[in-house]
Design a protein around this motif. Structure first.
Motif, PDB file in Angstrom:
ATOM      1  N   TYR A 230       5.264  -6.339   1.614  1.00  0.00           N
ATOM      2  CA  TYR A 230       4.036  -5.696   2.033  1.00  0.00           C
ATOM      3  C   TYR A 230       3.114  -6.788   2.585  1.00  0.00           C
ATOM      4  O   TYR A 230       2.758  -7.713   1.848  1.00  0.00           O
ATOM      5  N   ASN A 253       6.432  -3.246   5.076  1.00  0.00           N
ATOM      6  CA  ASN A 253       5.208  -2.507   5.399  1.00  0.00           C
ATOM      7  C   ASN A 253       4.134  -3.487   5.861  1.00  0.00           C
ATOM      8  O   ASN A 253       3.703  -4.337   5.088  1.00  0.00           O
ATOM      9  N   THR A 255       0.409  -3.779   7.479  1.00  0.00           N
ATOM     10  CA  THR A 255      -0.758  -2.949   7.765  1.00  0.00           C
ATOM     11  C   THR A 255      -2.043  -3.779   7.789  1.00  0.00           C
ATOM     12  O   THR A 255      -2.190  -4.747   7.041  1.00  0.00           O
ATOM     13  N   THR A 283       7.492  -0.328   8.827  1.00  0.00           N
ATOM     14  CA  THR A 283       6.261   0.359   9.230  1.00  0.00           C
ATOM     15  C   THR A 283       5.235  -0.684   9.648  1.00  0.00           C
ATOM     16  O   THR A 283       4.954  -1.617   8.884  1.00  0.00           O
TER      17      THR A 283
END
Ligand SMILES: *[C@@H]1O[C@H](CO)[C@@H](O)[C@H](O)[C@H]1NC(C)=O
Ligand SMILES: *[C@@H]1O[C@H](CO)[C@@H](O)[C@H](O)[C@H]1NC(C)=O
Ligand SMILES: *[C@@H]1O[C@H](CO)[C@@H](O)[C@H](O)[C@H]1NC(C)=O
Length: 420
Positions: A230, A253, A255, A283
């Protein structure tokens, strides 16, 4: 930026309070376990200040030996949480490996000061893979509280791009499960800034990574052979990829990244030298790209095999990006590469909520350039609105070759393109 730093500070004050409490609790616990023994110079506490081990933050003394002693003590202490403290000051450290597994169930590195590499001339070995390496440590926490800095002094290495193979990665985590890396400033790496390799579970946040736009191969974060990673709320401006996701990566991930200048967030390159590479479950969301060469990029070499699939790019903003959306299955940065029948298969890639501007010379915001023999399938475009930064700001176009593209409410491939 402001919101980000205040949250880092808030976090820092919690951490400080936590340590005060922890030191009080654990002093008795450690003393009870080894009555009368003093194994390290911190009077039985589980905090290991590197200056207590003789490190000097004058920017001149090489502190590798002292860092290693602090590591050995903290890692071997066997306490619940052992913390290595790097206070303010400039600590020169030559290349070093922090090895696990540790007896302590959690080892933390709290960096308030600056850790700098020796300049190239002072390196003893002509070539080195890594400057600071953490290996096989579970539950490692490395935190800079928004102040700590890791500086590779890369400017002494960048003169010749041909030195590429002898330049080290600044900071590597290899086979570290449940890693936390947060609140650090990374500057001027010799080659790439951070490498995450063979890790399961990492939370990377609040980093600021900077190197000049023209510095060679100074990737921000490279991820390979890792899962459940992450990466969030970080600012990356370097001379190469902000983040690169390489073979063996899944459940990644990303973000809240601000990228640029740089070469964008890239999957690959994959399939180099005929390799079988696999990447899935990626993602990239809520990110912005400012004056970067690329935005959302997937790059594969001719002649490879394997796949890159189940990939989502969502809520992305572009500001004068040269290639906002790119799939290049003919990746060939240096010489000419022969076209081959095999390629890494790209499928199920969704682009949704993409907006902003491009300064692409052909006016293309999207370029899907896929292999004729291994076309891209399951590409979805939704809510795409990317405009030309100049020429009156008209809507940019898409170029699609050997790509099966569907979608609504946005850019679609031109009729003359070869769309399968
Ligand atoms: C060790 O530190 C971690 C992370 O801050 C925390 O979750 C955990 O409760 C601590 N353990 C002890 C025994 O204090
Ligand atoms: C990625 O993280 C964001 C923010 O926490 C979360 O909303 C999202 O569900 C995550 N996506 C995946 C695929 O894990
Ligand atoms: C696609 O890749 C080929 C091979 O590198 C190149 O010649 C061609 O110009 C590319 N097409 C586009 C639209 O970028």
């Amino acid at each position: 930026m402001d919101a980000f730093f205040s949250s880092v500070q808030e976090c820092a004050s919690h951490v400080t309070m936590f340590f005060v409490a922890l030191i009080l609790i654990s002093a008795t616990a450690v003393a009870a376990r080894w009555p009368g023994s003093v194994e390290y110079p911190s009077s039985g506490q589980n905090s290991f200040d590197i200056t207590k081990f003789g490190a000097v933050g004058d920017g001149r003394k090489d502190n590798a030996k002292e860092f290693k002693s602090a590591w050995t003590a903290a890692c071997g202490a066997g306490s619940k949480n052992a913390t290595i403290v790097v206070p303010s000051g400039t600590f020169l450290v030559s290349s070093i490996e922090f090895e696990g597994p540790c007896k302590s169930s959690r080892v933390m590195f709290m960096i308030s000061g600056k850790i700098v590499a020796p300049p190239k001339e002072a390196w003893k070995e002509k070539s080195r893979d890594v400057w600071l390496r953490f290996h096989e440590i579970n539950g490692l926490v490395v935190s800079g509280n928004g102040k700590g800095t890791i500086d590779g002094q890369g400017e002494t290495w960048w003169k010749k791009a041909s030195d590429d193979n002898s330049r080290p990665t600044a900071l590597q985590f290899s086979h570290c499960n449940n890693l936390q890396l947060r609140g650090l400033n990374h500057a001027n790496s010799q080659k790439n800034h951070i490498s995450i390799n063979g890790c399961r579970g990492a939370d990377i946040s609040g980093l600021s990574i900077t190197a000049p736009e023209d510095s060679p191969n100074t990737d921000g974060i490279d991820i390979s052979s890792s899962t459940n990673i992450y990466v969030r709320s970080s600012v990356i401006a370097t001379g190469d990829d902000c983040i690169a996701i390489n073979s063996g990566s899944s459940a990644i991930n990303i973000t809240g990244i601000k990228c640029g200048p740089g070469h964008g967030i890239s999957i690959g390159s994959l399939g180099k030298n005929g390799h079988t590479d696999q990447v899935q479950g990626i993602t990239v969301a809520h990110c912005s790209f400012r004056r970067s060469e690329n935005g959302a990029r997937i790059k594969t070499w001719q002649g490879g095999s394997g796949f890159a699939k189940n990939i989502v790019f969502s809520d992305i903003e572009f500001d004068r990006v040269e290639n906002p959306v790119l799939i290049d299955q003919f990746y060939c940065p240096h010489k000419t590469c022969p076209v081959k029948p095999s390629a890494v298969k790209i499928s199920d890639v969704r682009y949704t909520g993409l907006r902003g501007t491009t300064n692409n010379k052909e006016g293309n915001a999207i370029n899907f350039n896929c292999s004729k023999t291994v076309p891209c399938t399951g590409i979805v475009l939704e809510n795409i609105k990317i405009q030309l930064a100049s020429n009156g700001g008209g809507l940019a176009k898409a170029s699609c070759n050997n790509a099966q593209v569907s979608g609504s409410n946005g850019l679609t491939c031109r009729e003359k393109d070869f769309v399968i």
